[in-house]
Motif scaffolding. Structure first.
Motif, PDB file in Angstrom:
ATOM      1  N   UNK A 142       0.836  -1.206   0.000  1.00 23.55           N
ATOM      2  CA  UNK A 142       0.000   0.000   0.000  1.00 23.55           C
ATOM      3  C   UNK A 142       0.871   1.256   0.000  1.00 23.55           C
ATOM      4  N   UNK A 143       1.943   1.232   0.813  1.00 23.40           N
ATOM      5  CA  UNK A 143       2.856   2.387   0.855  1.00 23.40           C
ATOM      6  C   UNK A 143       3.387   2.702  -0.544  1.00 23.40           C
ATOM      7  N   UNK A 144       3.887   1.673  -1.241  1.00 23.68           N
ATOM      8  CA  UNK A 144       4.504   1.933  -2.541  1.00 23.68           C
ATOM      9  C   UNK A 144       3.475   2.231  -3.621  1.00 23.68           C
ATOM     10  N   UNK A 145       2.251   1.706  -3.459  1.00 24.14           N
ATOM     11  CA  UNK A 145       1.200   2.073  -4.413  1.00 24.14           C
ATOM     12  C   UNK A 145       0.877   3.560  -4.273  1.00 24.14           C
ATOM     13  N   UNK A 146       0.745   4.029  -3.016  1.00 21.99           N
ATOM     14  CA  UNK A 146       0.524   5.460  -2.786  1.00 21.99           C
ATOM     15  C   UNK A 146       1.716   6.268  -3.284  1.00 21.99           C
ATOM     16  N   UNK A 147       2.928   5.731  -3.046  1.00 23.37           N
ATOM     17  CA  UNK A 147       4.155   6.403  -3.492  1.00 23.37           C
ATOM     18  C   UNK A 147       4.126   6.634  -5.004  1.00 23.37           C
ATOM     19  N   UNK A 148       3.789   5.576  -5.761  1.00 20.38           N
ATOM     20  CA  UNK A 148       3.768   5.724  -7.223  1.00 20.38           C
ATOM     21  C   UNK A 148       2.649   6.651  -7.660  1.00 20.38           C
ATOM     22  N   UNK A 149       1.465   6.508  -7.041  1.00 25.01           N
ATOM     23  CA  UNK A 149       0.334   7.336  -7.436  1.00 25.01           C
ATOM     24  C   UNK A 149       0.633   8.811  -7.173  1.00 25.01           C
ATOM     25  N   UNK A 150       1.106   9.120  -5.954  1.00 23.29           N
ATOM     26  CA  UNK A 150       1.275  10.526  -5.578  1.00 23.29           C
ATOM     27  C   UNK A 150       2.485  11.165  -6.253  1.00 23.29           C
ATOM     28  N   UNK A 151       3.639  10.449  -6.253  1.00 27.49           N
ATOM     29  CA  UNK A 151       4.809  11.044  -6.911  1.00 27.49           C
ATOM     30  C   UNK A 151       4.619  11.038  -8.438  1.00 27.49           C
ATOM     31  N   UNK A 152       3.897  10.017  -8.955  1.00 25.64           N
ATOM     32  CA  UNK A 152       3.638   9.960 -10.394  1.00 25.64           C
ATOM     33  C   UNK A 152       2.730  11.097 -10.835  1.00 25.64           C
ATOM     34  N   UNK A 153       1.655  11.328 -10.085  1.00 24.28           N
ATOM     35  CA  UNK A 153       0.754  12.435 -10.398  1.00 24.28           C
ATOM     36  C   UNK A 153       1.492  13.763 -10.308  1.00 24.28           C
ATOM     37  N   UNK A 154       2.365  13.867  -9.299  1.00 24.12           N
ATOM     38  CA  UNK A 154       3.161  15.092  -9.144  1.00 24.12           C
ATOM     39  C   UNK A 154       4.114  15.261 -10.328  1.00 24.12           C
ATOM     40  N   UNK A 155       4.747  14.151 -10.746  1.00 28.79           N
ATOM     41  CA  UNK A 155       5.681  14.225 -11.877  1.00 28.79           C
ATOM     42  C   UNK A 155       4.956  14.659 -13.151  1.00 28.79           C
ATOM     43  N   UNK A 156       3.705  14.193 -13.332  1.00 29.22           N
ATOM     44  CA  UNK A 156       2.915  14.634 -14.486  1.00 29.22           C
ATOM     45  C   UNK A 156       2.698  16.147 -14.430  1.00 29.22           C
ATOM     46  N   UNK A 157       2.467  16.655 -13.214  1.00 34.23           N
ATOM     47  CA  UNK A 157       2.288  18.100 -13.058  1.00 34.23           C
ATOM     48  C   UNK A 157       3.577  18.854 -13.374  1.00 34.23           C
ATOM     49  N   UNK A 158       4.721  18.271 -12.984  1.00 29.45           N
ATOM     50  CA  UNK A 158       6.006  18.898 -13.313  1.00 29.45           C
ATOM     51  C   UNK A 158       6.171  18.935 -14.833  1.00 29.45           C
ATOM     52  N   UNK A 159       5.836  17.808 -15.494  1.00 33.45           N
ATOM     53  CA  UNK A 159       5.956  17.751 -16.954  1.00 33.45           C
ATOM     54  C   UNK A 159       5.059  18.804 -17.604  1.00 33.45           C
ATOM     55  N   UNK A 160       3.823  18.911 -17.103  1.00 31.53           N
ATOM     56  CA  UNK A 160       2.910  19.935 -17.624  1.00 31.53           C
ATOM     57  C   UNK A 160       3.457  21.332 -17.380  1.00 31.53           C
ATOM     58  N   UNK A 161       4.050  21.532 -16.203  1.00 32.25           N
ATOM     59  CA  UNK A 161       4.637  22.829 -15.876  1.00 32.25           C
ATOM     60  C   UNK A 161       5.780  23.185 -16.798  1.00 32.25           C
ATOM     61  N   UNK A 162       6.555  22.165 -17.225  1.00 37.32           N
ATOM     62  CA  UNK A 162       7.673  22.414 -18.143  1.00 37.32           C
ATOM     63  C   UNK A 162       7.160  22.955 -19.474  1.00 37.32           C
ATOM     64  N   UNK A 163       6.048  22.366 -19.972  1.00 31.04           N
ATOM     65  CA  UNK A 163       5.447  22.846 -21.220  1.00 31.04           C
ATOM     66  C   UNK A 163       5.009  24.303 -21.047  1.00 31.04           C
ATOM     67  N   UNK A 164       4.361  24.568 -19.904  1.00 32.87           N
ATOM     68  CA  UNK A 164       3.887  25.924 -19.596  1.00 32.87           C
ATOM     69  C   UNK A 164       5.044  26.918 -19.553  1.00 32.87           C
ATOM     70  N   UNK A 165       6.132  26.553 -18.829  1.00 35.34           N
ATOM     71  CA  UNK A 165       7.284  27.442 -18.717  1.00 35.34           C
ATOM     72  C   UNK A 165       7.932  27.663 -20.087  1.00 35.34           C
ATOM     73  N   UNK A 166       7.943  26.601 -20.899  1.00 40.18           N
ATOM     74  CA  UNK A 166       8.498  26.719 -22.246  1.00 40.18           C
ATOM     75  C   UNK A 166       7.724  27.736 -23.062  1.00 40.18           C
ATOM     76  N   UNK A 167       6.377  27.656 -22.984  1.00 43.73           N
ATOM     77  CA  UNK A 167       5.536  28.603 -23.717  1.00 43.73           C
ATOM     78  C   UNK A 167       5.788  30.030 -23.222  1.00 43.73           C
TER      79      UNK A 167
END
Lengths: 210, 103
Positions: A142-167
């Motif tokens: 359960x710990x690692x499932x939450x770890x992947x879900x939360x850090x993965x969702x956060x990483x997607x936000x970082x990726x989206x932020x990179x596109x935004x900063x690029x624009x």
């Protein structure tokens, strides 16, 4: 002042900026709700498996996680320095500062990818694919499932932020921002700082509390 | 809109504080704090988030009404997290005691 910045349905730039800022805060608030549900889930499972969660946090990479923290904080500083440069009319500095923030954001994603790769090698996968032989308990899964879900969702936000900063960096290079008009920079910054705040909570929960 | 404006210096001080607080929470994670680890780590994270929201996100330049909205949201989040955790923590403990005889 950039004459094309003011839309026809606003009386003046002040009111338009106020509306845009309010809209961005509402968006950030809705994003916070999304993460709040996950933080609540973490709290509930941490209370249910206190010892296991502490021990499992010992299996994430403290060094990588800590470097990622400093990288993201510094990238936030670069973004706010870019906005400050625009506000004071030093428009030539905006694009380089945003590029620096992007480089740091990209470094964050690379480090996150390196850490995921290390986990995959150990058999640490989310959910029913979890097969970490050193720690084969339900709580650890359960710990690692939450770890992947939360850090993965956060990483997607970082990726989206990179596109935004690029624009934004591209627009800044075109000379679209100045001391009077820089609302997109301000709003893009709000998003990037919000993503930083989320990591500031993920770091202790998944790395420090061991 | 309030008149005060954050300066380049305040951004730098905010960044330096964030770095120092991160370093201290990292060191603190090795200290023998026992059950206070989670509280200390989340408290420091909260202070860091406050610095980012006030300085980097410019809430310090906004009106009190906007600050109030954020404080209210945080209060609701605290209720959500603590009550959910308390539910899980006490689920087995507060079972009804066995009743002997009437009442």
């Amino acid at each position: 002042m950039k004459t094309d910045a003011l839309q026809a349905h606003y009386e003046d730039l002040g009111k338009q900026t106020h509306a845009a800022r309010l809209g961005m805060w509402i968006f950030v608030g809705s994003e916070a709700l999304l993460f709040s549900a996950l933080f609540t889930l973490y709290a509930a499972y941490r209370v249910a498996y206190p010892g296991t969660f502490g021990e499992a946090a010992g299996h994430t990479d403290l060094l990588l996680g800590s470097i990622m923290t400093f990288v993201l904080i510094t990238s936030s500083y670069a973004v706010v320095a870019g906005l400050d440069a625009a506000r004071r009319g030093r428009t030539g500095r905006v694009a380089p500062l945003l590029a620096a923030a992007m480089a740091l954001g990209l470094a964050f994603l690379v480090l996150k990818g390196v850490e995921y790769t290390i986990h995959f090698r150990d058999g640490i996968f989310p959910g029913r694919f979890y097969r970490f032989e050193a720690f084969p308990t339900d709580g650890a899964r359960i710990f690692f499932t939450l770890y992947y879900f939360m850090t993965g969702l956060h990483a997607l936000h970082v990726a989206g932020g990179l596109v935004l900063l690029g624009a934004l960096a591209w627009l800044a290079r075109q000379g679209r921002f100045d001391a009077v008009y820089h609302t997109p920079l301000e709003l893009g910054g709000l998003y990037w700082h919000f993503v930083d705040v989320i990591w500031i909570f993920l770091w202790p929960l998944f790395y420090l509390l061991r | 809109m309030s008149g005060k404006r954050l300066t380049a210096r305040s951004y730098f001080v905010a960044w330096a504080s964030l770095v120092l607080l991160s370093a201290s929470t990292l060191l603190l994670s090795f200290a023998p704090l026992g059950g206070f680890h989670a509280g200390a780590a989340v408290l420091i994270a909260g202070i860091k988030a406050g610095i980012i929201v006030l300085v980097f996100m410019h809430l310090a330049e906004q009106s009190n009404v906007q600050r109030l909205a954020l404080i209210f949201a945080l209060l609701l989040l605290a209720i959500l997290v603590t009550f959910t955790a308390a539910d899980v923590a006490t689920r087995h403990v507060t079972a009804r005691p066995p009743v002997v005889g009437d009442r």
